[in-house]
Motif scaffolding. Sequence first.
Motif, PDB file in Angstrom:
ATOM      1  N   ASP A 108      51.542 -15.940 -23.447  1.00 23.03           N
ATOM      2  CA  ASP A 108      50.410 -15.032 -23.256  1.00 23.03           C
ATOM      3  C   ASP A 108      49.156 -15.518 -23.981  1.00 23.03           C
ATOM      4  O   ASP A 108      48.251 -14.748 -24.235  1.00 23.03           O
ATOM      5  CB  ASP A 108      50.770 -13.619 -23.720  1.00 23.03           C
ATOM      6  N   GLU A 109      49.105 -16.802 -24.268  1.00 18.84           N
ATOM      7  CA  GLU A 109      47.955 -17.341 -24.981  1.00 18.84           C
ATOM      8  C   GLU A 109      46.804 -17.585 -24.012  1.00 18.84           C
ATOM      9  O   GLU A 109      46.984 -18.126 -22.920  1.00 18.84           O
ATOM     10  CB  GLU A 109      48.341 -18.645 -25.667  1.00 18.84           C
ATOM     11  N   VAL A 110      45.614 -17.191 -24.422  1.00 23.07           N
ATOM     12  CA  VAL A 110      44.424 -17.380 -23.603  1.00 23.07           C
ATOM     13  C   VAL A 110      44.041 -18.857 -23.661  1.00 23.07           C
ATOM     14  O   VAL A 110      43.935 -19.440 -24.735  1.00 23.07           O
ATOM     15  CB  VAL A 110      43.256 -16.504 -24.114  1.00 23.07           C
ATOM     16  N   GLN A 111      43.846 -19.461 -22.495  1.00 18.74           N
ATOM     17  CA  GLN A 111      43.526 -20.886 -22.432  1.00 18.74           C
ATOM     18  C   GLN A 111      42.016 -21.084 -22.485  1.00 18.74           C
ATOM     19  O   GLN A 111      41.238 -20.199 -22.149  1.00 18.74           O
ATOM     20  CB  GLN A 111      44.069 -21.484 -21.143  1.00 18.74           C
ATOM     21  N   ASP A 122      33.982 -24.765 -20.298  1.00 20.79           N
ATOM     22  CA  ASP A 122      33.658 -24.841 -21.727  1.00 20.79           C
ATOM     23  C   ASP A 122      33.963 -26.227 -22.282  1.00 20.79           C
ATOM     24  O   ASP A 122      33.191 -26.777 -23.069  1.00 20.79           O
ATOM     25  CB  ASP A 122      34.437 -23.790 -22.521  1.00 20.79           C
ATOM     26  N   ARG A 123      35.106 -26.776 -21.898  1.00 16.58           N
ATOM     27  CA  ARG A 123      35.463 -28.125 -22.363  1.00 16.58           C
ATOM     28  C   ARG A 123      34.468 -29.167 -21.863  1.00 16.58           C
ATOM     29  O   ARG A 123      34.085 -30.077 -22.588  1.00 16.58           O
ATOM     30  CB  ARG A 123      36.873 -28.484 -21.918  1.00 16.58           C
ATOM     31  N   ARG A 124      34.040 -29.021 -20.612  1.00 19.10           N
ATOM     32  CA  ARG A 124      33.069 -29.964 -20.054  1.00 19.10           C
ATOM     33  C   ARG A 124      31.745 -29.881 -20.815  1.00 19.10           C
ATOM     34  O   ARG A 124      31.136 -30.905 -21.142  1.00 19.10           O
ATOM     35  CB  ARG A 124      32.832 -29.669 -18.575  1.00 19.10           C
ATOM     36  N   ARG A 133      28.689 -33.341 -27.144  1.00 18.62           N
ATOM     37  CA  ARG A 133      29.079 -34.438 -28.029  1.00 18.62           C
ATOM     38  C   ARG A 133      28.390 -35.739 -27.624  1.00 18.62           C
ATOM     39  O   ARG A 133      27.880 -36.478 -28.455  1.00 18.62           O
ATOM     40  CB  ARG A 133      30.596 -34.623 -28.003  1.00 18.62           C
ATOM     41  N   ARG A 134      28.392 -35.999 -26.310  1.00 13.34           N
ATOM     42  CA  ARG A 134      27.751 -37.221 -25.830  1.00 13.34           C
ATOM     43  C   ARG A 134      26.255 -37.207 -26.121  1.00 13.34           C
ATOM     44  O   ARG A 134      25.678 -38.228 -26.519  1.00 13.34           O
ATOM     45  CB  ARG A 134      27.989 -37.391 -24.324  1.00 13.34           C
ATOM     46  N   LEU A 135      25.606 -36.054 -25.933  1.00 10.87           N
ATOM     47  CA  LEU A 135      24.177 -35.958 -26.214  1.00 10.87           C
ATOM     48  C   LEU A 135      23.903 -36.150 -27.704  1.00 10.87           C
ATOM     49  O   LEU A 135      22.926 -36.806 -28.083  1.00 10.87           O
ATOM     50  CB  LEU A 135      23.631 -34.612 -25.752  1.00 10.87           C
ATOM     51  N   ALA A 136      24.753 -35.572 -28.552  1.00 12.03           N
ATOM     52  CA  ALA A 136      24.578 -35.745 -29.995  1.00 12.03           C
ATOM     53  C   ALA A 136      24.758 -37.200 -30.383  1.00 12.03           C
ATOM     54  O   ALA A 136      24.001 -37.733 -31.211  1.00 12.03           O
ATOM     55  CB  ALA A 136      25.562 -34.855 -30.752  1.00 12.03           C
ATOM     56  N   GLU A 137      25.760 -37.871 -29.805  1.00 15.82           N
ATOM     57  CA  GLU A 137      25.975 -39.280 -30.101  1.00 15.82           C
ATOM     58  C   GLU A 137      24.798 -40.138 -29.614  1.00 15.82           C
ATOM     59  O   GLU A 137      24.372 -41.064 -30.293  1.00 15.82           O
ATOM     60  CB  GLU A 137      27.275 -39.765 -29.472  1.00 15.82           C
ATOM     61  N   SER A 138      24.269 -39.814 -28.437  1.00 12.71           N
ATOM     62  CA  SER A 138      23.138 -40.586 -27.921  1.00 12.71           C
ATOM     63  C   SER A 138      21.887 -40.336 -28.762  1.00 12.71           C
ATOM     64  O   SER A 138      21.091 -41.245 -28.974  1.00 12.71           O
ATOM     65  CB  SER A 138      22.876 -40.267 -26.450  1.00 12.71           C
TER      66      SER A 138
END
Length: 137
Positions: free
Chosen positions: A103-106, A111-113, A119-124
Amino acid sequence: MTINLTMAFVLAVLYSVGFYLIMQRSLMRILVGIVILGHGANLMLQTVGGPPAKAPMLLVTPPGEMADPLPQALALTAIVITFALTTFLLALAYRSWMLLGHDEVQDDVEDRRIMRLERRLAESDEAEEEFEEEVSR
């Protein structure tokens, strides 16, 4: 009207525990949190309603001795809302248990995308700042 300090403490504990449980990932913990919040809301409404008094009936009870019926009506409404939300969450948890085995909410795929994109924008941005520092030297 004064509020009992003990009742204020009990209400604070009920709301704190309820909100803590709502923030969990398990639907059963969320369900218990909703129920505890419902009990806290009912207790708060009854506390705000004041001490017991006579029935609010015109021409029978003097206006100064009448009880305020609004907190009682709001408490009944809160009970109905809590019951409806409880049954909905129970059905949701049962459906989740039958389909997924837990019953765990996934996490949401979107959101993951978005997290990966951030993350990619921060790294760039970091790479761009390093490049600008090297060029300025």
